[in-house]
Each structure stands twice: as structure tokens, then as C-alpha cells.
Motif scaffolding. Sequence first.
Motif, mmCIF file in Angstrom:
data_model
loop_
_atom_site.group_PDB
_atom_site.id
_atom_site.type_symbol
_atom_site.label_atom_id
_atom_site.label_comp_id
_atom_site.label_asym_id
_atom_site.label_seq_id
_atom_site.Cartn_x
_atom_site.Cartn_y
_atom_site.Cartn_z
ATOM 1 N N ASN A 94 0.827 -1.216 0.000
ATOM 2 C CA ASN A 94 0.000 0.000 0.000
ATOM 3 C C ASN A 94 0.856 1.259 0.000
ATOM 4 O OD1 ASN A 94 -2.608 -1.192 0.004
ATOM 5 N ND2 ASN A 94 -2.358 -1.696 2.168
ATOM 6 N N TYR A 114 -5.240 -7.732 -7.386
ATOM 7 C CA TYR A 114 -5.725 -6.365 -7.253
ATOM 8 C C TYR A 114 -4.540 -5.406 -7.143
ATOM 9 C CZ TYR A 114 -10.084 -8.694 -5.902
ATOM 10 O OH TYR A 114 -11.191 -9.486 -5.872
ATOM 11 N N LYS A 117 -5.413 0.544 -3.982
ATOM 12 C CA LYS A 117 -6.086 1.807 -4.282
ATOM 13 C C LYS A 117 -5.138 2.995 -4.141
ATOM 14 C CE LYS A 117 -10.723 0.270 -3.006
ATOM 15 N NZ LYS A 117 -11.906 0.498 -2.126
ATOM 16 N N THR A 118 -4.125 2.811 -3.321
ATOM 17 C CA THR A 118 -3.172 3.903 -3.098
ATOM 18 C C THR A 118 -2.364 4.239 -4.342
ATOM 19 O OG1 THR A 118 -1.601 2.270 -2.232
ATOM 20 C CG2 THR A 118 -2.941 3.464 -0.628
ATOM 21 N N ASP A 120 -3.440 5.363 -6.840
ATOM 22 C CA ASP A 120 -4.017 6.621 -7.326
ATOM 23 C C ASP A 120 -3.159 7.820 -6.941
ATOM 24 O OD1 ASP A 120 -6.079 5.158 -8.348
ATOM 25 O OD2 ASP A 120 -7.516 5.653 -6.774
ATOM 26 N N PRO A 139 -8.302 -0.426 -10.100
ATOM 27 C CA PRO A 139 -8.849 0.563 -9.166
ATOM 28 C C PRO A 139 -9.923 1.416 -9.834
ATOM 29 C CG PRO A 139 -6.472 0.463 -8.957
ATOM 30 C CD PRO A 139 -6.822 -0.393 -10.127
ATOM 31 N N GLU A 140 -11.003 1.637 -9.132
ATOM 32 C CA GLU A 140 -12.164 2.326 -9.697
ATOM 33 C C GLU A 140 -11.842 3.731 -10.190
ATOM 34 O OE1 GLU A 140 -16.708 3.564 -8.277
ATOM 35 O OE2 GLU A 140 -15.482 2.201 -7.071
ATOM 36 N N ASN A 141 -10.952 4.436 -9.506
ATOM 37 C CA ASN A 141 -10.648 5.829 -9.857
ATOM 38 C C ASN A 141 -9.354 5.980 -10.650
ATOM 39 O OD1 ASN A 141 -12.939 6.836 -8.521
ATOM 40 N ND2 ASN A 141 -11.865 6.881 -6.560
ATOM 41 N N ILE A 142 -8.905 4.927 -11.271
ATOM 42 C CA ILE A 142 -7.615 4.972 -11.962
ATOM 43 C C ILE A 142 -7.571 6.065 -13.031
ATOM 44 C CG2 ILE A 142 -8.299 3.220 -13.679
ATOM 45 C CD1 ILE A 142 -5.377 2.201 -13.541
#
Length: 357
Positions: A94, A114, A117-118, A120, A139-142
Motif C-alpha cells: 500500500n 488487485y 487503491k493507493t 491513485d 482501481p475504480e478511480n484509476i
Amino acid sequence: MLYVQQQPMIKKAERSGGGSSSWSRGIEEERLEIVDLSGMSLDSLPNPSLNLAIICKLDLSNNNLQNIPESLTARLVNLVVLDVHSNQLRRLPNSIGCLCKLKVLNVAGNMIQYLPKTIDNCKSLEELNANFNKLIQLPENIGLELRKLKKLSVNSNKLLFLPRSTSNLTSLKLLDARLNCLRSLPEDLEKLVSLETLNISQNFHFLRSLPCSLGLIFSLVELDISYNRITSLPPSIACLNKLQKLCVDGNPLMSPPLEVVEQGLYAVKGYLYQKMNSPSSSSESPSTKKKSWVGKLVKYKTFSNGGETKRSSSHEEREAFVMPDYKPIDTLASPRYMGIFSPRRLFSPRNYFTNYS
């Protein structure tokens, strides 16, 4: 064997201009080093003998690493290139989000499901290679965070879809998502204003249709949709004036029919152009989505709508579709290269993946 190489940063200091501030930056950068620990059959990382903050490139590829310590990654504050391809990693730390200067990340040939998320937070990231892993999703916000990303390679994974935010990668030039399990693509692909190469081949029986917005990626030069279950191409593809290579092999195409496809790219675009402008097509009651993309095409004067333009104008537009002969994208996804997907080829050679040195 530990290999440490100092970068010749004096030239960079000279190029950055005069002044005391530039000189101090040059002295500071002069200490940045490259550390190469590749191909050493490492099961774990040795205790570092130097300050991790002075490393700008770290190569840990072709080892047997199963994890990367969180504390180690967090201290690589000046890291620009991280190469960990061909290991046995199941996850990334992370703390990779601490690498705000990271531009190139190669994690290909591992067992990662996976991405953290970090990731990002790696705002400077330009190239991400995550080929040959076990990725189920990105990641959803990539696309909302990694706005400088130019190359995204995620082939040979288990992705079911690409995040909606992928459409926001306005700097993206290459998107390679072949050999996955993609069911669909994001709708707003026209936002990918820099995209030149799109490879979504070999999703086999999973991918059955393409969004109309595919024809609004006006920068697109190469498109490979081979070996899927696509039965018809969006008529909007006729508007891709920069398109030079199109590969549709291995699809049960009905529109355009096979005899048109065999004539090459010009014939395919001509067929789709006529279909887009046919009276029968314009007399139908299109869906809201179709109205949307057709409206955008009319706005950009890409094609004549319903015969509103003069015949000469239509002729000029047709002339714009003159393109080179059909040349399929013959890359790693091609059956002739399937041998390189064997584990022996995948995990042994150092030069198989991109060399960023």
C-alpha cells in the motif's frame, strides 16, 4: 550481485539553466542512483546498505520475491522507475502511494489480483505494465487520478471490465487489454483524445459488442478487436480518419459482411459510411445513446446527416476515407506468437518486457 550506477546528472544540471537554484538542484540530483538486483533468485530483499531516498531506479525483476516490505517502499521517495516483473508477488504494498515521482511501474509476470487503491497517489505515473497477472479488476478511480498515464498494458489477466473512469485518461496513447474476459467497454471512449493504439483482442466469447463512441476516438491509428464474438461494427468507425490498421479476424461479423472485410480497410469504412447515412437508418427511431453520438459526429462535421449536405460535400468526405491496404495488427496476441506465452518464455528472459534503462 548488487549493481549500483550513478546517473550522469551533471548534464541535466547544465540543461536546467543558470542560477544558484539550478546548481543546487544539480548537486542534489547527482546523488541519485540506479540499483539493479535482477536475476539473483532472491526470495527476500537484503537489508539496504545505502540511503533508499537516493535511488531513482530499482530493478528487482526475475527473482522469486513474494512480497515487497511496506517500510522499504515508503522510503523510496525519489524513485522514478520500479521494475518487479517476473516474480511471485501476490500483492503490491500500500505504501506504493508514497512514490509521488514514479513514472514507470512494471509488475508484469506475477500473481497479483488487485492493484492497491493507493496507486491513485502516483500522480506522475506514465507507464503501467501489469501484463500476465491474475487481475480481476482495476482501481475504480484509476482514470480520475492517473491523468499523466500514457501506456496502460493489462493483457493476459482476468478482467471482466474496465473502470468507467478509464475514459478520463486523456493522456493515454496505448491501451492493451487483450486476453482478458471483458464483457464490455466504457461508453464515453471519445474522451480518450490521445489514444492511438487500442487492442482488445482475444476476449473470445465474452466481448460481443462495441460502443458507438469507439468511432469518436479521432486519434486512433491501430484497432485490434480480433477473436471476440462481435457481430457488427459501429457505423461510427467510418469516421476514424487516422485509422491505418484494423484487425477483425475471428469474429462472427455480419455487418460488414466477410466479403467486404476481405477487401480491406477502405471497403469496410465505405460500407459503414453508407450504412450511417442510409435513408433507412435515418428513418429509424434511434435510441438516446445513438442520438448522442450521431449528434457529436454532426457537430464535428464528420459526416452528412440525412442528406442535409450537398452531393459534392459528401463526395469530399468519402475521399477522406482513402487509406492504405488492410494490415492486421500482428502482435503478441497473434496465434503465430502464442508460443511465447509458455511459462518458460514468460519468466526467464530479462529482455522480454520493455527495458526502461
